[in-house]
Design a protein around this motif. Structure first.
Motif, PDB file in Angstrom:
ATOM      1  N   LEU A 244       0.776  -1.189   0.033  1.00 38.19           N
ATOM      2  CA  LEU A 244       0.041   0.021   0.051  1.00 38.19           C
ATOM      3  C   LEU A 244       0.760   1.074  -0.104  1.00 38.19           C
ATOM      4  N   SER A 245       2.047   1.369   0.847  1.00 35.05           N
ATOM      5  CA  SER A 245       2.920   2.293   0.794  1.00 35.05           C
ATOM      6  C   SER A 245       3.368   2.660  -0.534  1.00 35.05           C
ATOM      7  N   ARG A 246       3.773   1.450  -1.070  1.00 36.62           N
ATOM      8  CA  ARG A 246       4.467   1.803  -2.688  1.00 36.62           C
ATOM      9  C   ARG A 246       3.164   2.233  -3.567  1.00 36.62           C
ATOM     10  N   PHE A 247       2.142   1.938  -3.441  1.00 38.45           N
ATOM     11  CA  PHE A 247       1.134   2.461  -4.146  1.00 38.45           C
ATOM     12  C   PHE A 247       0.858   3.785  -3.911  1.00 38.45           C
ATOM     13  N   TRP A 248       0.995   4.118  -2.758  1.00 39.88           N
ATOM     14  CA  TRP A 248       0.881   5.549  -2.268  1.00 39.88           C
ATOM     15  C   TRP A 248       1.962   6.471  -2.981  1.00 39.88           C
ATOM     16  N   SER A 249       3.252   6.021  -2.976  1.00 42.68           N
ATOM     17  CA  SER A 249       4.299   6.662  -3.520  1.00 42.68           C
ATOM     18  C   SER A 249       4.498   6.782  -4.684  1.00 42.68           C
ATOM     19  N   ASN A 250       3.940   5.736  -5.655  1.00 43.47           N
ATOM     20  CA  ASN A 250       4.201   5.945  -6.808  1.00 43.47           C
ATOM     21  C   ASN A 250       2.804   6.362  -7.852  1.00 43.47           C
ATOM     22  N   LYS A 251       1.615   6.312  -7.056  1.00 45.30           N
ATOM     23  CA  LYS A 251       0.410   6.581  -7.534  1.00 45.30           C
ATOM     24  C   LYS A 251       0.152   5.969  -8.932  1.00 45.30           C
ATOM     25  N   ARG A 252       0.668   4.783  -9.033  1.00 47.29           N
ATOM     26  CA  ARG A 252       0.294   4.163 -10.438  1.00 47.29           C
ATOM     27  C   ARG A 252      -0.997   3.409 -10.501  1.00 47.29           C
ATOM     28  N   TYR A 253      -1.809   3.024  -9.130  1.00 46.37           N
ATOM     29  CA  TYR A 253      -2.888   2.757  -9.272  1.00 46.37           C
ATOM     30  C   TYR A 253      -3.879   3.652  -8.534  1.00 46.37           C
ATOM     31  N   PRO A 254      -4.323   4.797  -9.303  1.00 44.57           N
ATOM     32  CA  PRO A 254      -5.008   5.992  -8.657  1.00 44.57           C
ATOM     33  C   PRO A 254      -6.503   5.507  -8.195  1.00 44.57           C
ATOM     34  N   HIS A 255      -7.114   4.444  -8.581  1.00 45.38           N
ATOM     35  CA  HIS A 255      -8.468   4.202  -8.124  1.00 45.38           C
ATOM     36  C   HIS A 255      -8.672   3.446  -6.836  1.00 45.38           C
ATOM     37  N   ILE A 256      -9.255   3.841  -6.010  1.00 47.53           N
ATOM     38  CA  ILE A 256      -9.219   3.053  -4.622  1.00 47.53           C
ATOM     39  C   ILE A 256     -10.879   2.619  -4.725  1.00 47.53           C
ATOM     40  N   ILE A 257     -11.314   1.290  -4.651  1.00 49.25           N
ATOM     41  CA  ILE A 257     -12.468   0.850  -4.556  1.00 49.25           C
ATOM     42  C   ILE A 257     -12.731   0.015  -3.516  1.00 49.25           C
TER      43      ILE A 257
END
Length: 124
Positions: free
Chosen positions: A56-69
């Protein structure tokens, strides 16, 4: 409505091994950019996520997956529908990005019926 799609397990071609597995209901959708901080993002996602805090921290850092469902599991398909069947029988685009793919109402209903889910069990 979400139709969960499991990618191949590596034991054969995705055409035969990737499958639609279940139906879920979207509770909330947000952009990763709507969170003021990493901590706010983690606080929102961590209790419900299949991802580790590190992921999750990696997702936050790179914003590669911008949709949170945020979604609720509804029902499993009794018969899993393969990628091949989704393409050949229901008209899904083989060349599309399958990580998040819109379905028409007709495609959705036909897929769940083919998966052995009675339409009355899914409110749409």
């Amino acid at each position: 409505m979400l139709l969960i799609y499991r990618t191949t397990d590596g034991l054969g071609p995705a055409h035969h091994r990737s499958v639609a597995t279940s139906v879920c209901v979207v509770e909330e959708a947000r952009s990763i950019h709507s969170f003021a901080s990493r901590d706010a993002f983690l606080g929102y996602c961590r209790p419900y996520s299949v991802f580790t805090e590190q992921e999750l921290s990696r997702f936050w850092s790179n914003k590669r997956y911008p949709h949170i469902i945020r979604f609720t599991y509804n029902i499993a398909l009794k018969k899993r529908i393969t990628r091949g069947a989704l393409i050949e029988n229901f008209g899904l685009d083989a060349n599309a990005y399958w990580g998040f793919l819109p379905l028409t109402h007709t495609q959705f209903i036909n897929i769940i019926k083919s998966g052995g889910v009675h339409e009355s069990l899914v409110i749409h």
